[in-house]
Structures are given as structure tokens and as C-alpha cells.
Design an enzyme around this catalytic site. Structure first.
Site, PDB file in Angstrom:
ATOM      1  N   HIS A   1       0.809  -1.228   0.000  1.00 19.89           N
ATOM      2  CA  HIS A   1       0.000   0.000   0.000  1.00 19.89           C
ATOM      3  C   HIS A   1       0.844   1.281   0.000  1.00 19.89           C
ATOM      4  O   HIS A   1       0.819   2.063   0.946  1.00 19.89           O
ATOM      5  CB  HIS A   1      -0.959   0.001   1.195  1.00 19.89           C
ATOM      6  CG  HIS A   1      -1.970  -1.099   1.161  1.00 19.89           C
ATOM      7  ND1 HIS A   1      -2.941  -1.254   2.121  1.00 19.89           N
ATOM      8  CD2 HIS A   1      -2.170  -2.111   0.273  1.00 19.89           C
ATOM      9  CE1 HIS A   1      -3.689  -2.310   1.836  1.00 19.89           C
ATOM     10  NE2 HIS A   1      -3.225  -2.843   0.701  1.00 19.89           N
TER      11      HIS A   1
ATOM     12  N   GLU B   1     -13.766   2.078  -3.165  1.00 20.68           N
ATOM     13  CA  GLU B   1     -14.532   3.328  -3.095  1.00 20.68           C
ATOM     14  C   GLU B   1     -14.176   4.309  -4.196  1.00 20.68           C
ATOM     15  O   GLU B   1     -13.022   4.412  -4.610  1.00 20.68           O
ATOM     16  CB  GLU B   1     -14.286   4.016  -1.744  1.00 20.68           C
ATOM     17  CG  GLU B   1     -14.806   3.249  -0.538  1.00 20.68           C
ATOM     18  CD  GLU B   1     -14.599   3.993   0.764  1.00 20.68           C
ATOM     19  OE1 GLU B   1     -14.995   3.450   1.813  1.00 20.68           O
ATOM     20  OE2 GLU B   1     -14.037   5.119   0.745  1.00 20.68           O
TER      21      GLU B   1
END
Length: 387
Positions: free
Chosen positions: A167, A260
Site C-alpha cells: 500500500h 470506493e
């Protein structure tokens, strides 16, 4: 010969031996040319497009940008920038780049040019900088002298340094005032995203030369990283600035479910991991709530995950039926998601080019055409209106 398939790699192999027509639930692909120059036509819900494969053989392509005179740059995560001219790979690469921390999702990531590139020549990169035994998401800029890096400047280094490859983000965009925004993932450590004392799990805003704007939301918050623009973002690998409406858009990976699409606003908290529509990879819950006061709701979320990555908005007149739509690269779902928009609200979705490969980035060129790069299949493709 007509073949129904769910895996584009299989299609590539079969194309070596026969003329193939491929059907998917949302697309009709007809008469692809034999390899290596794969071209086909696809009928989508609103228009017919031609797909032209410009290059094959990428390993882990990440970012794309255009630098004028028909030249395009494409980053490879392992630390290369490939140079294209008039949609063809020149066989040349940018030389003189800095060292990169390449581990898992870390490496050389996004690339873009300054809004005034034709005047100042600045090219910006997001990358993992090697620091001690770990890496740090970093923004740098340079100019080109021929194909060589010149005047390299390191603008900002995120903290703390992380020993691992999970990440890292990261995308770069500029707004109408020429502020630079970049994304940084939370390194797989959930609580980082809510902690203003570290850089991870955030969107950051800086001047084009790396200075911190004095109107950033946490500039006067004790202990806070002053470059933070938003927080509570898990692993944002897509950013886009809508110049016409002055909106900053973002897509981020959820865990198992809960990817999202967000409109990002100054100082707001986007909830991770306190609220989410996803669950842990082992099937256990992360939280029992999906909404909380003071935390933003996504404009759209995907459950199951499609593994959202790069994104763009169609502003070109070349795709009139798609104008104003947001295109989102899908890694795990191996397609491009065309999200129909009504202002800042999502009103529909179509899967484009299902099975094309792990789509890492989708972008609109300065002359208005849509390009995408894929992993696995290793493609650079161009979408052309059929008419």
C-alpha cells in the site's frame, strides 16, 4: 469460429491459430487481427469503439503521461520509463533516474507533467525511495535533456519509513491553481489512516516545488503532518482533478469488498478503518458500522472488490456518449469500469473490455483519446470511436 471465454489470455493464444469472434456479457468483439498487432471492434451499451493494441510486453506498467510532439512516457514499477512516439515504442528509455525501493507494491509509480510543461519542462514522478532497509512514498521532479534526467529534485518524502511492500499509493494530479496532490496508502497498517502524525493513508497537497501551502487543513494542528489534505484513505491508487467543476476525485482499494469512489474535500475523514463496506480477507468483520458522523460516505462502492486503480474522466468530444463519465481501471476484475455520472453522483455502470488484463491505468491524452495499460497481458491499448 466463435468462442465464449472469460480469460483474455486464452483468447490471445487462440488468436494465433484462428480467426476469432469473442462474446462477453457487455461487449461484442469482432475480427481481431492476428498477433502481434491485435485490433478489434467492441460494441458497448452506448457506442461502438475500436481497440488498437499499440504495445505488448509490459511487466508492471503504472503511469502514463504525454510530453508533446507525439511523445508519451510509460513507467514500469521496476524502475523504468519507456518512451513512445506517435503510439509506437521507440525502444528507448529515460536514463539517469534515481534509485527505487522495489518490493511488492513499491517501486516507480505514477508520472505526470506540470500544467505549464511547455514553458518549464518539469516532469513529476511518485516512487518509493529506499531509506535504510525500507521505503518511503516520495515525489520528485526532473527535466529531460534528450532522454536523460536533468535537474532532478526531491520534493517531499513521507514518514515514517516502512519496511515492506504494501500500500504505497500513489498518483499525482494538479488542480486549477497548480497545487499538486498525491496519494499514499496506509501500508496495510489500518490505524495509520486515522493518525495525523504519520503520512500514510492520506491524500497530500503541496506546491509544485514541494513547499507546504499555508492554507492546508492541518497546518496548525500540533504534531500533524502539514501536507495532509484528507485522511482515512486505505490505499488510493487513482486520482483525477475535474477542472471544469473544481472537484478532486479518488478511487481506493477496499479489503475484501468496499472499493470506493470519492470526491475529496479539504480536511475530511474518509473513514478507514472505522467505517467500511468491506471485510477482512479471511472473511471476518473489520467493523460493524458503515456510517459515522464526521466521516464521509463514498459516491460509489464496489462489493465484491474490482481492485480499483487508475482513473480518468471523459472530457473529449471524441466519445460523445461517454462525456462526463468516469473510467476506472480494475485490476482483479480485469476490465475498465465506465461509471455514468450525474454531477457528483454515480447513476450507472458498464464493464468495458472484460478480460483484457489487470488494468493499471486509464488516461485521456491531450488530443482526446483514451489509453490504458495492463498487467499480466502487458498491453498498451488505445480506444478509438468506430466512426
Amino acid at each position: 469460429m466463435k468462442i465464449l471465454f472469460g480469460n483474455f489470455l486464452g483468447f490471445l493464444i487462440l488468436a494465433l491459430f484462428s480467426t476469432v469472434t469473442v462474446c462477453t456479457p457487455s461487449d461484442q468483439l469482432t475480427d481481431p487481427d492476428p498477433l502481434p498487432d491485435l485490433k478489434f471492434t467492441t460494441k458497448t451499451a452506448k457506442m461502438t469503439i475500436k481497440v488498437d493494441t499499440l504495445h505488448r510486453g509490459f511487466q508492471n506498467p503504472w503511469g502514463t503521461t504525454w510530453i508533446g510532439e507525439g511523445r508519451m512516457l510509460v513507467t514500469e514499477k521496476r524502475g523504468e520509463i519507456l518512451i513512445f512516439k506517435d503510439d509506437k515504442y521507440t525502444g528507448q528509455k529515460v536514463t539517469g533516474l534515481p534509485s527505487f525501493y522495489t518490493n511488492g507494491q513499491a517501486g516507480l509509480l505514477d508520472i505526470t507533467v506540470h500544467p505549464d510543461y511547455t514553458q518549464n519542462g518539469w516532469i513529476y514522478i511518485a516512487y518509493a525511495k529506499p531509506v535504510n532497509s525500507g521505503g518511503a512514498t516520495t515525489i520528485g521532479r526532473f527535466k529531460l535533456n534528450g532522454n536523460s534526467v536533468a535537474n532532478f529534485e526531491e520534493l517531499i518524502v513521507t514518514t515514517p519509513v516502512w519496511n515492506g511492500g504494501t500500500h504505497y499509493g500513489s498518483r499525482i494530479v494538479f488542480d486549477n491553481q497548480k497545487f499538486l496532490y498525491f496519494s499514499n496508502g496506509e501500508r496495510g497498517s489500518q490505524n495509520n489512516a486515522q493518525d495525523l502524525k504519520n503520512s500514510h493513508g492520506k491524500i497530500h497537497r503541496i506546491h509544485d516545488d514541494g513547499r507546504i501551502p499555508t492554507d492546508n487543513p492541518f497546518i496548525n494542528t500540533s504534531g500533524a503532518i502539514p501536507s495532509i489534505w484528507t485522511y482515512g484513505n486505505r490505499n488510493p491508487q487513482g486520482l483525477y482533478f475535474d477542472k471544469a467543476n473544481n472537484r478532486l476525485w479518488e478511487v481506493e482499494h477496499g479489503p475484501r469488498g468496499g472499493d470506493e469512489l470519492n470526491v475529496l474535500e479539504k480536511g475530511k475523514n474518509y473513514g478507514w478503518p472505522v467505517i467500511t463496506y468491506g471485510i477482512n480477507y479471511d472473511g471476518t468483520p473489520i467493523t460493524n458500522i458503515t456510517e459515522k458522523d464526521g466521516m464521509e460516505q463514498p459516491v460509489k462502492y464496489w462489493t465484491p472488490s474490482i481492485a480499483t486503480c487508475g482513473m480518468t474522466m471523459v472530457t473529449s468530444d471524441k466519445y460523445p456518449a461517454w462525456k462526463g463519465n468516469i473510467l476506472v481501471a480494475a485490476l482483479a476484475a480485469t476490465h475498465i469500469a465506465r461509471v455514468e455520472m450525474n454531477g457528483a453522483k454515480a447513476s450507472g455502470e458498464e464493464k468495458l473490455l472484460q478480460g483484457i488484463g489487470r488494468v493499471r491505468q486509464v488516461a485521456q491524452s491531450p488530443d482526446g483519446y483514451i489509453y490504458a495499460v495492463t498487467e499480466g497481458t502487458g498491453l498498451l491499448i488505445k480506444l478509438l470511436p468506430a466512426n
